[in-house]
Write an enzyme that holds these catalytic residues in place. Sequence first.
Site: not given
Ligand code: COS
Length: 383
Positions: A126, A364
């Site tokens: 977004e 991604e």
């Molecule tokens: N597979 C399954 N579950 C996952 C996971 C994965 N790869 N990664 C995180 N989770 C789950 C965690 O287990 C956690 O679960 P609980 O709430 O039950 O404990 C929950 O999701 C939150 O995880 P976490 O605390 O690690 O999340 P964050 O908010 O800290 O994540 C990042 C931060 C930066 C890692 C995440 O927001 C991210 O990947 N951002 C980038 C997004 C992206 O790629 N954007 C590009 C546009 S899309 S084309």
Amino acid sequence: MALDRDTLNQFVDTVRRYVRDRLIPLEMQVAEEDRIPEDVIDEMKDMGLFGLSIPEEFGGLGLTMSEEVAVIQEMGYTSPVFRSMFGTNVGIGSQGIVIDGTQEQKARYLPLMASGELIGSFALTEPDAGSDAGSVATTARLDGDHYIINGNKRYITNAPRAGVFTVMARTGTREEGGRGVSAFLVDANLPGISLGKPDKKMGQKGAHTCDVIFENVRVPAEALIGGVEGQGFKTAMKVLDRGRLHISALSVGTAKRLIDESVTYALQRKQFGTEIANFQLVQAMLADSQTEYYAGKCMVEETARSCDAGEPAPMNAASCKLYCTEMVGRVADRAVQIHGGAGYVSEYCVERFYRDVRLFRLYEGTSQIQQLVIAKHMLRNMG
Ligand code: COS
């Protein structure tokens, strides 16, 4: 289900020949016209490329991750816009349904996606939510047996052709962060959906992105992926694990092309009375690119094997994405350097690839997000 080795080799061989004989000759035209000819899209549908990762029971090829990365490395050898045309159906546009969808959702959408009849797009980003994927502001409010979706999505790949969007929207409160996000399958023809102007991008001409605006869009409650609220962030993360490995394989394939272009040029371009390939400073650039390409290829194939064996993917997929996308950036830079002035003009493809691969480090999940994911797992594993 894994293909037998002969069938896989034949398929990879067919894709390799198609890339070399059909797609490479079209690269410049596609970039200039900013569009892929419709007959090429039809050919890619006929080859099954839109359904690579979709299970066979829903009409796809049901490739394992190892098989998928083998095919995608071949596709990386040509302009990435061809891969982009079917890439959302293979990756982020379909995998939410494959991984977390209900049987009804799978039966309704996957066969159409596998054939390429329906294009799936992934609508997470977004204006104010990209890396911070848990902070999406798009809302989905339950109203009887429907949800009403409001919000603005940005840089949505294939949005102009999409038949269905996987939309990440907030069903919970802002304070809940990712836990308040749900994933919905939203048909693109519903009233209240409109598209922004096509984005004017640095590269990847022929692949299209734009904003998607949702204004009081009523979607039936069955559109909620898996039928459970609050799971959307996790679905997105799982989809991205696979997507990140896919983009890594793409980067490896493109690095191979750039290396081949660099060697070919170095063997024919003469300076100081000899081919520039005879100069050790040029050889050093070639050797560095080859070494880094090989390291990336090994990482991707090993990670794919471990995913197929059911080992956890997030840290290794992020490591592959970080290394391979940065690697292909360096390889592209050296390719331009080896080409000299010729590398800066569009007559030679390295100029175009140099711009095209810049996106790999952004979408991604940026390189910095991959670093965060890797470090988070390292610290968590020790803790
Ligand atoms: N597979 C399954 N579950 C996952 C996971 C994965 N790869 N990664 C995180 N989770 C789950 C965690 O287990 C956690 O679960 P609980 O709430 O039950 O404990 C929950 O999701 C939150 O995880 P976490 O605390 O690690 O999340 P964050 O908010 O800290 O994540 C990042 C931060 C930066 C890692 C995440 O927001 C991210 O990947 N951002 C980038 C997004 C992206 O790629 N954007 C590009 C546009 S899309 S084309």
